[in-house]
Design a protein around this motif. Structure first.
Motif, mmCIF file in Angstrom:
data_model
loop_
_atom_site.group_PDB
_atom_site.id
_atom_site.type_symbol
_atom_site.label_atom_id
_atom_site.label_comp_id
_atom_site.label_asym_id
_atom_site.label_seq_id
_atom_site.Cartn_x
_atom_site.Cartn_y
_atom_site.Cartn_z
ATOM 1 N N TYR A 10 0.895 -1.194 0.226
ATOM 2 C CA TYR A 10 -0.064 0.135 0.000
ATOM 3 C C TYR A 10 0.828 1.337 -0.073
ATOM 4 O O TYR A 10 0.699 2.410 -0.626
ATOM 5 C CB TYR A 10 -0.878 -0.083 1.148
ATOM 6 N N TYR A 11 1.769 1.225 0.713
ATOM 7 C CA TYR A 11 2.708 2.488 0.812
ATOM 8 C C TYR A 11 3.523 2.617 -0.566
ATOM 9 O O TYR A 11 3.527 3.619 -1.014
ATOM 10 C CB TYR A 11 3.968 2.165 1.922
ATOM 11 N N VAL A 12 4.001 1.837 -1.092
ATOM 12 C CA VAL A 12 4.616 1.769 -2.413
ATOM 13 C C VAL A 12 3.848 2.175 -3.480
ATOM 14 O O VAL A 12 4.225 3.249 -4.224
ATOM 15 C CB VAL A 12 5.220 0.376 -2.755
ATOM 16 N N PRO A 20 3.232 10.018 5.318
ATOM 17 C CA PRO A 20 4.410 10.624 6.153
ATOM 18 C C PRO A 20 5.213 9.875 7.006
ATOM 19 O O PRO A 20 6.242 10.316 7.415
ATOM 20 C CB PRO A 20 3.899 11.986 6.455
ATOM 21 N N GLU A 21 4.273 9.020 7.474
ATOM 22 C CA GLU A 21 5.131 8.300 8.573
ATOM 23 C C GLU A 21 6.118 7.347 8.111
ATOM 24 O O GLU A 21 6.964 6.667 8.969
ATOM 25 C CB GLU A 21 4.050 7.409 9.539
ATOM 26 N N ILE A 22 6.241 6.880 6.890
ATOM 27 C CA ILE A 22 7.264 6.029 6.524
ATOM 28 C C ILE A 22 8.446 6.740 5.985
ATOM 29 O O ILE A 22 8.377 7.772 5.352
ATOM 30 C CB ILE A 22 6.529 5.382 5.149
ATOM 31 N N SER A 23 9.480 6.307 6.465
ATOM 32 C CA SER A 23 10.884 7.166 6.282
ATOM 33 C C SER A 23 11.337 6.661 4.763
ATOM 34 O O SER A 23 10.981 5.811 4.103
ATOM 35 C CB SER A 23 11.960 6.549 7.161
ATOM 36 N N SER A 25 14.106 5.702 3.564
ATOM 37 C CA SER A 25 14.862 4.717 3.447
ATOM 38 C C SER A 25 14.023 3.531 3.363
ATOM 39 O O SER A 25 14.046 2.588 2.445
ATOM 40 C CB SER A 25 15.891 4.531 4.646
ATOM 41 N N GLU A 26 13.085 3.591 4.392
ATOM 42 C CA GLU A 26 11.953 2.265 4.257
ATOM 43 C C GLU A 26 11.130 2.273 3.010
ATOM 44 O O GLU A 26 10.886 1.204 2.354
ATOM 45 C CB GLU A 26 10.965 2.556 5.365
ATOM 46 N N TYR A 27 10.979 3.582 2.341
ATOM 47 C CA TYR A 27 10.219 3.445 1.250
ATOM 48 C C TYR A 27 11.154 3.086 0.040
ATOM 49 O O TYR A 27 10.507 2.336 -0.704
ATOM 50 C CB TYR A 27 9.577 5.027 0.704
ATOM 51 N N ALA A 28 12.338 3.523 -0.004
ATOM 52 C CA ALA A 28 13.135 3.035 -0.919
ATOM 53 C C ALA A 28 13.471 1.616 -0.985
ATOM 54 O O ALA A 28 13.518 0.876 -2.047
ATOM 55 C CB ALA A 28 14.600 3.801 -0.990
ATOM 56 N N ARG A 29 13.602 1.046 0.209
ATOM 57 C CA ARG A 29 13.731 -0.469 0.271
ATOM 58 C C ARG A 29 12.761 -1.175 -0.181
ATOM 59 O O ARG A 29 12.507 -2.350 -0.989
ATOM 60 C CB ARG A 29 14.288 -0.957 1.714
ATOM 61 N N ALA A 30 11.348 -0.794 0.074
ATOM 62 C CA ALA A 30 10.247 -1.494 -0.122
ATOM 63 C C ALA A 30 9.834 -1.457 -1.681
ATOM 64 O O ALA A 30 9.636 -2.221 -2.237
ATOM 65 C CB ALA A 30 8.706 -0.951 0.608
ATOM 66 N N ASN A 31 10.031 -0.020 -2.203
ATOM 67 C CA ASN A 31 10.134 0.107 -3.533
ATOM 68 C C ASN A 31 10.995 -0.695 -4.553
ATOM 69 O O ASN A 31 10.614 -1.279 -5.693
ATOM 70 C CB ASN A 31 10.207 1.557 -3.839
ATOM 71 N N LYS A 32 12.297 -0.828 -3.907
ATOM 72 C CA LYS A 32 13.222 -1.824 -4.648
ATOM 73 C C LYS A 32 12.843 -3.370 -4.688
ATOM 74 O O LYS A 32 12.662 -4.000 -5.585
ATOM 75 C CB LYS A 32 14.700 -1.724 -3.864
ATOM 76 N N GLU A 33 12.306 -3.631 -3.625
ATOM 77 C CA GLU A 33 11.855 -5.271 -3.210
ATOM 78 C C GLU A 33 10.476 -5.483 -4.315
ATOM 79 O O GLU A 33 10.538 -6.519 -4.737
ATOM 80 C CB GLU A 33 11.474 -5.376 -1.976
ATOM 81 N N LEU A 34 9.735 -4.552 -4.708
ATOM 82 C CA LEU A 34 8.183 -4.453 -5.148
ATOM 83 C C LEU A 34 8.290 -4.194 -6.373
ATOM 84 O O LEU A 34 7.241 -4.097 -7.010
ATOM 85 C CB LEU A 34 7.172 -4.212 -4.246
ATOM 86 N N SER A 35 9.481 -3.803 -7.029
ATOM 87 C CA SER A 35 9.083 -2.932 -8.218
ATOM 88 C C SER A 35 9.116 -3.982 -9.288
ATOM 89 O O SER A 35 8.145 -3.652 -10.228
ATOM 90 C CB SER A 35 10.634 -2.439 -8.621
#
Length: 214
Positions: A10-12, A20-23, A25-35
């Motif tokens: 959902y965040y990605v 805004p509660e997602i940092s 770095s967390e967003y970048a990691r999740a985006n990389k994992e689920l791209s």
């Protein structure tokens, strides 16, 4: 197939700015994992939309046999592609493991069932071997236990009397371990010796008859 959005997805999909509660770095990691998964989801939704359009076309052209046949064939191909995308999507969502890229060791062992279990184990082994060759993987037989079977022969599912036999095999697939140098020092060893107790022969209580190393 219904796509259930977990929290990370959902965040990605919605984007970092709306959460805004997602940092970063967390967003970048999740985006990389689920791209890769997001790309498959886009393809899957487009294919599902195409299938819906073909279904509507079949209903609208109920009087045109040629058009119905053409739309039906295209829909069959689209459904096959949808299933393929679903399989790839589910595979992409599996948790990543560091051992995924390693070689593996396969062990097939016959269980209960006697001779028929051994034949069943051979069938399973050949199935894995053919699957490996089909995918272009290197397949090497490390060891094979010999049995009392005189060659390979087919066994019917049932006996002449009609009884059904059940056979069992176990299949173990383990990642190949990395080679490491092990240095064992004498001071790291613990050696226990034991002597027989009670009455006995001449050397019953004077010689070490058992040794345990740990």
């Amino acid at each position: 197939m219904s796509l259930v959005k977990n929290e990370k997805f959902y965040y990605v999909e919605r984007g970092f700015l709306s959460q805004p509660e997602i940092s970063p770095s967390e967003y970048a990691r999740a985006n990389k994992e689920l791209s890769g998964s997001l790309h498959l989801i886009t393809q899957l939704r487009a294919k599902q939309k195409e299938i819906d359009g073909l279904k509507s076309l079949v209903v609208e052209c109920s009087g045109d046999k040629d058009m119905i046949n053409m739309a039906t064939e295209e829909m069959r191909q689209a459904i096959e592609e949808e299933r393929r995308l679903q399989h790839l999507l589910l595979k992409s969502l599996l948790p990543k493991d560091g051992a995924d890229e390693r070689n593996c060791i396969l062990e097939v062992r016959a269980g209960t069932g006697g001779e028929k279990a051994s034949l069943f184990a051979m069938d399973i082994f050949k199935m894995y071997e053919k699957y490996a060759h089909k995918n272009g993987w290197k397949f090497e037989v490390v060891d094979i236990a010999q049995s009392d079977l005189k060659g390979y022969k087919r066994v019917p599912v049932t006996e002449k009397s009609g009884r059904v036999h059940s056979s069992a095999v176990s299949v173990a697939i383990l990642p190949q371990a990395d080679e490491v140098d092990v240095q064992l020092k004498n001071e790291d060893l613990k050696i226990d010796t034991y002597r027989s107790s009670g009455s006995g022969g001449q050397h019953a209580n004077t010689t070490n008859s058992a040794v345990r190393t740990s």
